[in-house]
Design a protein around this motif. Structure first.
Motif, short mmCIF file in Angstrom:
data_model
loop_
_atom_site.label_atom_id
_atom_site.label_comp_id
_atom_site.label_asym_id
_atom_site.label_seq_id
_atom_site.Cartn_x
_atom_site.Cartn_y
_atom_site.Cartn_z
N GLY A 1 -13.82 2.36 22.37
CA GLY A 1 -14.90 2.21 21.41
C GLY A 1 -15.21 3.50 20.68
N PHE A 2 -16.45 3.94 20.80
CA PHE A 2 -16.96 5.12 20.09
C PHE A 2 -16.43 6.37 20.79
N SER A 3 -15.29 6.89 20.35
CA SER A 3 -14.59 7.89 21.14
C SER A 3 -14.21 9.12 20.33
N TYR A 4 -13.84 10.18 21.05
CA TYR A 4 -13.43 11.44 20.43
C TYR A 4 -12.30 11.23 19.42
N ARG A 5 -11.32 10.43 19.78
CA ARG A 5 -10.15 10.29 18.92
C ARG A 5 -10.44 9.53 17.64
N GLN A 6 -11.56 8.85 17.59
CA GLN A 6 -12.01 8.24 16.34
C GLN A 6 -12.74 9.26 15.47
N GLY A 7 -12.99 10.44 16.00
CA GLY A 7 -13.69 11.47 15.24
C GLY A 7 -15.08 11.77 15.74
N ILE B 1 -20.17 4.81 -0.50
CA ILE B 1 -19.78 5.61 0.67
C ILE B 1 -19.74 4.74 1.92
N LEU B 2 -20.76 3.91 2.10
CA LEU B 2 -20.81 3.02 3.26
C LEU B 2 -19.68 2.00 3.20
N ASN B 3 -19.38 1.50 2.00
CA ASN B 3 -18.28 0.54 1.86
C ASN B 3 -16.94 1.16 2.20
N ALA B 4 -16.77 2.44 1.87
CA ALA B 4 -15.51 3.12 2.17
C ALA B 4 -15.27 3.20 3.66
N VAL B 5 -16.34 3.46 4.43
CA VAL B 5 -16.22 3.49 5.89
C VAL B 5 -15.87 2.11 6.40
N ALA B 6 -16.54 1.08 5.88
CA ALA B 6 -16.28 -0.29 6.33
C ALA B 6 -14.85 -0.72 6.03
N TRP C 1 -20.40 8.89 12.11
CA TRP C 1 -19.99 7.48 12.19
C TRP C 1 -18.48 7.38 12.24
N VAL C 2 -17.99 6.35 12.88
CA VAL C 2 -16.55 6.12 12.96
C VAL C 2 -16.21 4.80 12.27
N PRO C 3 -15.00 4.76 11.67
CA PRO C 3 -14.01 5.82 11.58
C PRO C 3 -14.45 6.91 10.59
N LEU C 4 -14.09 8.12 10.91
CA LEU C 4 -14.47 9.27 10.09
C LEU C 4 -13.62 9.32 8.82
N ILE C 5 -14.27 9.45 7.67
CA ILE C 5 -13.57 9.62 6.40
C ILE C 5 -13.84 11.03 5.89
N PRO C 6 -12.81 11.84 5.74
CA PRO C 6 -13.02 13.21 5.22
C PRO C 6 -13.76 13.17 3.89
#
Length: 314
Positions: A19-25, A181-186, A274-279
């Protein structure tokens, strides 16, 4: 010190992460610094429901999906023992450092367990309060709710909570940029576990059900939602509502405990939690548009949050 401990844990992130983990950012130092702080009223609502029908309800609390132990730290002031659990490698180790070594709370107050919400080692009927704050959407929710019910004694309380991204009180172009911005994460959050996450969070957890044969006094409190769940919707993945006619729904508007003033740099740091992280560079145009529209001024934010309380049937 908390940020330093979080960074230390991230640098040695091990393999088992769910789930909400380090490797997700996930970066706990940023999370602690930029996510909303749980106000006093948050815990008052939990304790108010918990106190309704219990004469001595303050023995054992279980903070599920505890992460760095943010909620656990406050529960420790009211309960004799707090179980701190999370399935991800490194998280309960970090929680122990922050709670015991940094906050100087007695280690005897806590039990630290690395285990999933759906399959806990906690004995049946031994827990007074289970909290699942900002985490149940990362689980197999029906199995998790069953497991919470198994752990709770008759009359015990389950509190499930989730806050979504803040609404902003700004001009239309700033609103459009923020939504973009929120849509990009989704859009990045596609496939795998995300296909279970979004149908739940987009409905303010209305997609989360409580079987009547196991639960009673189910109360859903929607804060800063203005009478509907639109403020929780990020995209079109909507789960079917499982709210029953016997459940109580309470709507609370304009709760200033979940409002603040923030500038553009806060928004950038906040979205990095928030994940997934978007640069930032990948959506630079949207950030530039929002910054231009804010004109260097802070904007009022209003965070919608849902709090669901349920009592274990005898």
């Amino acid at each position: 010190m908390a940020a330093a401990l979080a960074s230390q844990a991230e640098q040695s992130a091990p393999a088992k992460e769910l789930g909400f983990s380090y490797r997700q950012g996930v970066n706990w130092s940023k999370y602690i610094a930029f996510r909303p702080q749980y106000p006093v009223s948050f815990f008052e609502r939990i304790y108010s429901h918990h106190s309704k029908r219990n004469e001595k309800p303050w023995s054992v609390a279980h903070d599920v999906g505890a992460g760095a132990g943010i909620v656990s730290s406050t529960l420790a002031a009211s309960f004799d023992k707090v179980i701190v659990s999370d399935p991800n490698d490194g998280y309960v180790t970090l929680a122990r450092k922050l709670l015991v070594e940094e906050a100087s709370l007695p280690e005897s107050k806590f039990v630290f367990l690395q285990e999933p919400a759906e399959n806990s080692s906690v004995a049946s009927g031994t827990v007074d309060l289970v909290t699942a704050c900002e985490c149940i959407h990362w689980t197999a929710v029906d199995a998790a709710v069953r497991e919470f019910g198994r752990e709770l004694r008759a009359g015990g309380t389950l509190a499930v909570t989730y806050y979504t991204r803040p609404l902003i009180e700004a001009g239309e172009r700033a609103q459009v940029a923020w939504k973009g911005i929120l849509n990009a994460v989704a859009e990045r959050a596609r496939g795998g576990v995300y296909e279970n996450v979004y149908p739940l969070i987009n409905t303010a957890f209305d997609h989360l059900g409580f079987p009547k044969e196991e639960w009673e006094d189910v109360t859903r409190v929607y804060i800063n939602a203005d009478g509907n769940t639109d403020g929780f919707v990020v995209d079109s993945r909507l789960g079917e509502s499982k709210v029953k006619e016997w459940e109580e729904q309470i709507w609370i508007s304009h709760d200033e405990d979940w409002c603040n003033l923030h500038g553009i740099e806060w928004f950038k740091a906040y979205m990095a939690t928030w994940v997934p992280l978007i640069p930032e560079s990948e959506i630079q145009g949207l950030w530039d548009e929002m910054e231009l529209e804010l004109g260097g001024n802070p904007v009022k934010t209003r965070t919608p949050i849902v709090m669901i309380f349920a009592t274990k049937k005898a």
